[in-house]
Design a protein around this motif. Structure first.
Motif, PDB file in Angstrom:
ATOM      1  N   ASP A 276       0.868  -1.303  -0.143  1.00 32.66           N
ATOM      2  CA  ASP A 276      -0.091   0.184  -0.036  1.00 32.66           C
ATOM      3  C   ASP A 276       1.021   1.111  -0.055  1.00 32.66           C
ATOM      4  O   ASP A 276       0.547   2.305  -0.381  1.00 32.66           O
ATOM      5  CB  ASP A 276      -0.856   0.308   1.376  1.00 32.66           C
ATOM      6  CG  ASP A 276      -2.117  -0.907   0.958  1.00 32.66           C
ATOM      7  OD1 ASP A 276      -2.688  -1.051  -0.171  1.00 32.66           O
ATOM      8  OD2 ASP A 276      -2.851  -0.958   1.976  1.00 32.66           O
ATOM      9  N   GLY A 277       2.054   1.074   0.806  1.00 38.76           N
ATOM     10  CA  GLY A 277       2.691   2.332   0.905  1.00 38.76           C
ATOM     11  C   GLY A 277       1.885   3.472   1.676  1.00 38.76           C
ATOM     12  O   GLY A 277       2.045   4.614   1.409  1.00 38.76           O
ATOM     13  N   SER A 278       1.283   3.072   2.678  1.00 42.11           N
ATOM     14  CA  SER A 278       0.381   3.760   3.389  1.00 42.11           C
ATOM     15  C   SER A 278       1.543   4.651   4.473  1.00 42.11           C
ATOM     16  O   SER A 278       2.520   4.213   4.897  1.00 42.11           O
ATOM     17  CB  SER A 278      -0.705   3.291   4.359  1.00 42.11           C
ATOM     18  OG  SER A 278      -0.226   2.215   5.098  1.00 42.11           O
ATOM     19  N   ILE A 279       0.800   5.699   4.999  1.00 40.49           N
ATOM     20  CA  ILE A 279       1.551   6.479   6.024  1.00 40.49           C
ATOM     21  C   ILE A 279       2.204   5.682   7.275  1.00 40.49           C
ATOM     22  O   ILE A 279       3.208   5.737   7.620  1.00 40.49           O
ATOM     23  CB  ILE A 279       0.506   7.780   6.831  1.00 40.49           C
ATOM     24  CG1 ILE A 279       0.478   8.700   5.336  1.00 40.49           C
ATOM     25  CG2 ILE A 279       1.262   8.367   7.778  1.00 40.49           C
ATOM     26  CD1 ILE A 279      -0.519   9.836   5.709  1.00 40.49           C
ATOM     27  N   VAL A 280       1.073   4.718   7.813  1.00 40.75           N
ATOM     28  CA  VAL A 280       1.500   3.977   8.872  1.00 40.75           C
ATOM     29  C   VAL A 280       2.576   2.939   8.684  1.00 40.75           C
ATOM     30  O   VAL A 280       3.595   2.615   9.509  1.00 40.75           O
ATOM     31  CB  VAL A 280       0.350   2.799   9.227  1.00 40.75           C
ATOM     32  CG1 VAL A 280       0.081   1.853   7.995  1.00 40.75           C
ATOM     33  CG2 VAL A 280       0.461   2.182  10.531  1.00 40.75           C
TER      34      VAL A 280
END
Length: 336
Positions: A276-280
């Motif tokens: 995803d490459g999400s912030i988390v």
């Protein structure tokens, strides 16, 4: 209570026609600069604010884009800021709604966006029931779908290349010497999830590896809970897994939690890669290696589809993923 100020009020104050005031406030070219300034100054003095709904009814469109997310706590929720930035450059506004994965709420959101005469609807839908969505919108507003819930040649969608995401993650682990790679996922069976699972199977079969899939079936679990419980289950049944491919970054957070409880060192004992490459994933306490995509690039593509002349509402777009290397993956340790 202060009286509501309308263009009639401004016209009466200045002794001008309604048409002249309306044209001036909408920056028509046939009204002189001096008249526009006179009218805008008086509007400011009186505290005039336009009735945008009425304006939209007259124009049969607006400078607003309706964005409907099935869940703002997803990677698509992280697109709102870059999407708003790109939209602002084109003098477009964002109206955001979260359906909370509820079909009835999504239907209401769609109806509201149509009534507001938004320029276009950008939606990450609850499911792939295009007929339901189309029956509400009825071609009155163009739609761009986020994600691959609607994979049809006649439908405009913008999504990440899920097959490329999975291959990138699996090849990365394989090149680091991992041969016992588990896939862990959640109960939300989207098209992207199905693509990731099938691509994982294709890869392990092409390399003559043994598949190891743990997909949660409990719809009430959060993504983190799914990763946690499925990892616990996997560790109780499989002893030789050296790497885990988590189909979402939030699922990977649960994976890491379970591994910590079981005193499995990451990446010394087990490597973990997200998607995803999400912030988390960039949290310094997690430092998750993951596969991401450029949200600014995708946002620019969405706005270009809407603002191009003519607008291109039948052109699908797949964003290319890239590896974000951090500290959760390592080489397979060779046995002495």
């Amino acid at each position: 209570m202060q009286k509501h100020v309308t263009i009639k009020t401004i016209a009466a104050e200045l002794g001008l026609s309604l048409s002249a005031v309306s044209k001036a406030l909408n920056d028509y070219p046939d009204i002189s600069y001096e008249t526009k300034k006179l009218i805008s100054d008086k509007a400011l003095e009186l505290g005039y604010t336009p009735n945008l709904f009425a304006v939209n009814l007259v124009k049969n469109t607006s400078n607003s884009l309706g964005v409907i997310l099935r869940d703002a706590n997803t990677v698509y929720g992280e697109m709102i800021k870059p999407l708003s930035n790109v939209a602002r450059q084109q003098k477009l506004n964002i109206i955001l709604a979260d359906s909370n994965r509820n079909i009835d709420e999504e239907n209401k959101c769609l109806q509201t966006m149509v009534e507001l005469r938004v320029k276009a609807i950008i939606i990450a839908p609850v499911n792939d029931d295009y007929k339901r969505i189309n029956s509400i919108v009825a071609d009155r507003v163009p739609i761009i779908f986020l994600g691959k819930a609607m994979v049809k040649s006649s439908i405009c969608y913008v999504a990440v290349d899920s097959k490329a995401e999975t291959l990138l993650a699996m090849r990365y682990l394989f090149d680091k010497g991992h041969r016992n790679i588990a896939l862990i996922g959640d109960a939300r069976q989207s098209n992207s999830t199905k693509i990731k699972v099938s691509t994982y199977m294709e890869f392990v079969e092409s390399q003559n590896l043994q598949p190891c899939i743990y997909m949660d079936t409990d719809q009430t679990h959060s993504l983190i809970d799914s990763g946690y419980f499925e990892t616990k289950k996997m560790l109780s049944e499989k002893k030789d897994i050296t790497a885990i491919f988590s189909i979402k970054d939030d699922v990977a957070v649960g994976v890491l939690k379970a591994l910590k409880e079981e005193e499995k060192r990451v990446p010394k004992d087990i490597s973990v890669i997200g998607c995803d490459g999400s912030i988390v994933s960039g949290n310094p306490l997690i430092e998750l290696t993951t596969v991401g995509w450029n949200t600014e690039e995708v946002s620019e593509k969405i706005i270009s589809l809407i603002t191009s002349q003519p607008a291109r509402f039948s052109e699908p777009y797949l964003a290319k993923p890239y590896l974000i290397e951090r500290k959760s993956c390592g080489e397979v340790r060779k046995k002495k």
